[in-house]
Enzyme design. Structure first.
Site, short mmCIF file in Angstrom:
data_model
loop_
_atom_site.label_atom_id
_atom_site.label_comp_id
_atom_site.label_asym_id
_atom_site.label_seq_id
_atom_site.Cartn_x
_atom_site.Cartn_y
_atom_site.Cartn_z
N GLU A 42 25.58 58.48 34.72
CA GLU A 42 25.70 59.77 34.05
C GLU A 42 24.27 60.22 33.74
OE1 GLU A 42 28.00 59.81 30.44
OE2 GLU A 42 27.54 61.95 30.16
N ARG A 62 28.79 43.22 31.93
CA ARG A 62 27.53 43.95 31.88
C ARG A 62 26.40 43.03 31.47
NH1 ARG A 62 26.42 48.62 28.98
NH2 ARG A 62 28.33 49.51 29.73
N LYS A 78 21.94 54.07 25.82
CA LYS A 78 21.10 55.25 25.95
C LYS A 78 20.99 55.99 24.62
CE LYS A 78 23.11 56.03 30.06
NZ LYS A 78 23.62 56.75 31.23
P1 ATP Z 1 24.90 53.25 28.39
O1 ATP Z 1 26.08 52.65 27.72
O2 ATP Z 1 23.64 52.48 28.27
O3 ATP Z 1 24.74 54.70 28.10
P2 ATP Z 1 26.43 53.74 30.67
O4 ATP Z 1 27.34 52.67 31.09
O5 ATP Z 1 27.00 54.89 29.93
O6 ATP Z 1 25.22 53.11 29.91
P3 ATP Z 1 26.11 55.07 33.14
O7 ATP Z 1 25.07 56.04 33.49
O8 ATP Z 1 27.48 55.58 32.94
O9 ATP Z 1 25.61 54.31 31.86
O10 ATP Z 1 26.10 53.83 34.12
C1 ATP Z 1 25.91 53.86 35.50
C2 ATP Z 1 26.38 52.54 36.02
O11 ATP Z 1 25.58 51.49 35.49
C3 ATP Z 1 27.81 52.27 35.63
O12 ATP Z 1 28.50 51.77 36.74
C4 ATP Z 1 27.68 51.25 34.54
O13 ATP Z 1 28.79 50.40 34.50
C5 ATP Z 1 26.41 50.50 34.93
N1 ATP Z 1 25.78 49.89 33.77
C6 ATP Z 1 25.34 50.49 32.64
N2 ATP Z 1 24.86 49.61 31.77
C7 ATP Z 1 24.98 48.39 32.35
C8 ATP Z 1 24.66 47.04 31.96
N3 ATP Z 1 24.13 46.78 30.79
N4 ATP Z 1 24.92 46.05 32.83
C9 ATP Z 1 25.45 46.31 34.02
N5 ATP Z 1 25.78 47.52 34.46
C10 ATP Z 1 25.56 48.57 33.64
MG MG Z 2 28.29 56.33 30.24
#
Ligand code: ATP
Ligand code: MG
Length: 545
Positions: free
Chosen positions: A30, A255, A265
């Site tokens: 995102e 994760r 984020k």
């Molecule tokens: P955050 O919670 O830090 O905002 P998010 O999961 O909302 O992260 P996205 O931009 O939606 O971030 O994530 C893009 C991809 O990266 C998704 O498939 C998500 O599952 C993966 N991802 C995000 N954080 C992690 C993590 N700590 N370990 C592994 N994969 C991750």
């Molecule tokens: Mg997200």
């Protein structure tokens, strides 16, 4: 093809059974912040599969949340992925599917599988029940297909305010899975979108949008983190009821969590907004751009992700493992240089004024092919203040009164006398060099008390060192609120350091090992002054303790 983890096992079996003859994954960020080290894990899995199985991997921006998203984030995400060395096949945007998603919603309404609901967000969550209590059906659940079509079309046409109505999937208010209790799939949001401007005032919810995005692109394996496991039935429900074929398969993995590192984020953005760090790319940030700025090699981050592996259960990785990977990479690749953090003047008494000698120093003792550079020693040099002691503790292996040490890459010197400043601190050290004690010389094998680095006073380049440390203090005394754990000493700046002149020849970004000190990256000139960032220390803190 051998599988290295449970995801690869699924893929191997899907290829062997003929279910798929090619594999397509996606990385779906995102664009609401910069990528962090957790994303590197997801990148490593999705692009790793592409590389290993000769498949494809799309970069898809999951831009269904216009108020939090921005083009700045889109650009940074692309730059970071390229830096890690991954090559995506198609660059796609969820917002390009808004029309198709709308059509899917209409299709669900026509099948009697979705309805427009007028309850407020609070009312919806109150009527959802909990694990022990079944949910209560919405009074709007039994609207006719015609009513729903007309209301939904009015929602799209902007006839309602934010929150006035939503579209919900009609599934099962008694389901043991809360996600299946008539989840909201569309909401009204009058907001400007960075790609579709004001075209839409209704936006699909993640659980509805994501399976459709995957299905449209014919993703074979949709890999996501564990917290979506309970969403999988809804994912499959959407794919099935919107009549997609072939059907993508969602697979969840744990994760990446790193001790003392907060990756959300929201938290990272608060650090940026509060000014605690200089921006998303501050060298202390766990973002990929921060790590790049700090001087972490991309290869070390990829190596780290591989070592962490792919797990089905959540756990915490020690941040020392990442440091280890960085150090291991730099040990192989970084050029050795001599730098002095706190200079102490040494005069070589038996050099005549203006005398200099030049020697060759290997760039990296681990790899002769990297080359060598010249070091020129002059009558006046600097050594590290801590490399001389007139009151040495036991086992002190540096310069002491009357003692002899080797000056790295040059020759051996013997201490003659010490001048003191008005505070009684050593200010100038006098030494004599020992003839033919350079490498290969007759006296080269003389027993010395240690080898120390030095920099010529005449040729040395003044510089400043930015020493970075962890952003968060360890959890101690039960303090877990990260705002109270911010390490106020996470940046220490040292002015007045001096480094060998050959580092001027390299481009900004070049990593060096300042011998006996740490790995540093040449950051460039700031207000006319050469600056280095400390990438990582030479040894891990555990060993030191
Ligand atoms: P955050 O919670 O830090 O905002 P998010 O999961 O909302 O992260 P996205 O931009 O939606 O971030 O994530 C893009 C991809 O990266 C998704 O498939 C998500 O599952 C993966 N991802 C995000 N954080 C992690 C993590 N700590 N370990 C592994 N994969 C991750
Ligand atoms: Mg997200």
């Amino acid at each position: 093809m051998e599988a290295n983890n449970f995801i690869e096992e699924i893929i191997v079996s899907d290829l062997e059974s003929g279910k798929h003859d090619s594999i397509l994954t996606r990385f779906p960020p995102e664009p609401n912040g910069y990528l962090h080290i957790g994303h590197a894990k997801s990148l490593s899995i999705n692009f790793g599969i592409k590389e290993k199985f000769n498949g494809k991997c799309n970069l898809r921006f999951d831009d269904t949340n216009p108020t939090k998203e921005d083009i700045e984030y889109v650009d940074s995400i692309k730059e970071d992925i390229k830096w890690l060395g991954y090559v995506w096949d198609q660059e796609l945007y969820a917002s390009d599917y808004f029309e198709q998603m709308y059509t899917c919603a209409v299709q669900l309404i026509k099948k009697g599988l979705a309805y427009v609901c007028d309850l407020t967000a609070d009312e919806i969550s109150a009527s959802r029940g909990d694990l022990k209590t079944p949910g209560k059906e919405s009074p709007f659940r039994n609207r006719t297909v015609e009513e729903n079509l007309s209301f939904f079309s009015d929602m799209r046409d902007g006839k309602y305010a934010d929150g006035e109505k939503v579209l919900r999937a009609k599934i099962d208010m008694n389901s043991p899975n809360m996600n299946m209790r008539d989840p909201v799939i569309y909401r009204i949001l009058h907001a400007f979108h960075h790609r579709t401007s004001n075209k839409w005032c209704i936006y699909p919810m993640y659980d509805f949008a994501h399976p459709i995005e995957d299905a449209i692109e014919k993703i074979t394996h949709s890999i996501c983190t564990l917290e979506f496991e309970d969403h999988r039935p809804l994912y499959d429900w959407v794919v099935d009821n919107c009549d997609f074929n072939p059907k993508p398969r969602q697979i969840e993995f744990a994760r990446l969590n790193i001790k003392n590192t907060i990756m959300s984020k929201r938290f990272l953005k608060s650090l940026v907004d509060s000014g605690f760090v200089s921006g998303w790319s501050d060298p202390r940030m766990p973002t990929l751009s921060g790590m790049r700025e700090r001087g972490y090699p991309a290869e070390a981050i990829r190596d780290f992700c591989t070592r962490v592996g792919v797990a089905k259960a959540n756990s915490e990785v020690d941040s020392q493992l990442l440091d280890y990977c960085v150090r291991e990479n730099l040990n192989r690749n970084a050029i050795r240089a001599m730098a002095v953090e706190e200079p102490l003047l040494v005069v070589i008494d038996n050099f005549y004024d203006g005398e200099e000698r030049t020697y060759s120093a290997v760039d990296n003792p681990n790899d002769a092919s990297i080359g060598s550079h010249n070091v020129t020693i002059t009558k006046e040099i600097y050594i590290e203040k801590t490399d001389f002691s007139d009151n040495p503790p036991p086992k002190y292996i540096r310069l002491v009164p009357g003692g002899i040490v080797r000056l790295k890459s040059a020759f051996i010197v013997r201490h003659v006398s010490t001048e003191y400043d008005k505070n009684g601190m050593p200010s100038v050290i006098h030494c004599n060099y020992i003839e033919d004690s350079q490498s290969g010389g007759e006296n080269a094998n003389m027993k010395v008390q240690g080898t120390i680095q030095w920099v010529s006073r005449k040729y040395g380049v003044p510089c400043e060192l930015y020493k970075y440390d962890q952003l968060l203090n360890d959890i101690e005394d039960g303090i877990s609120d990260f705002k109270l754990r911010l390490n106020q000493h996470s940046l220490i700046t040292i002015d007045g350091a001096v480094v060998e002149p050959f580092v001027l020849e390299s481009s900004d970004g070049t990593p060096y090992q300042f011998m006996r000190n740490a790995y540093f990256k040449k950051a460039g000139y700031f207000s006319g002054k050469l600056r280095f960032y400390r990438i990582v220390e030479l040894r891990d803190k555990f060993n030191k303790k």
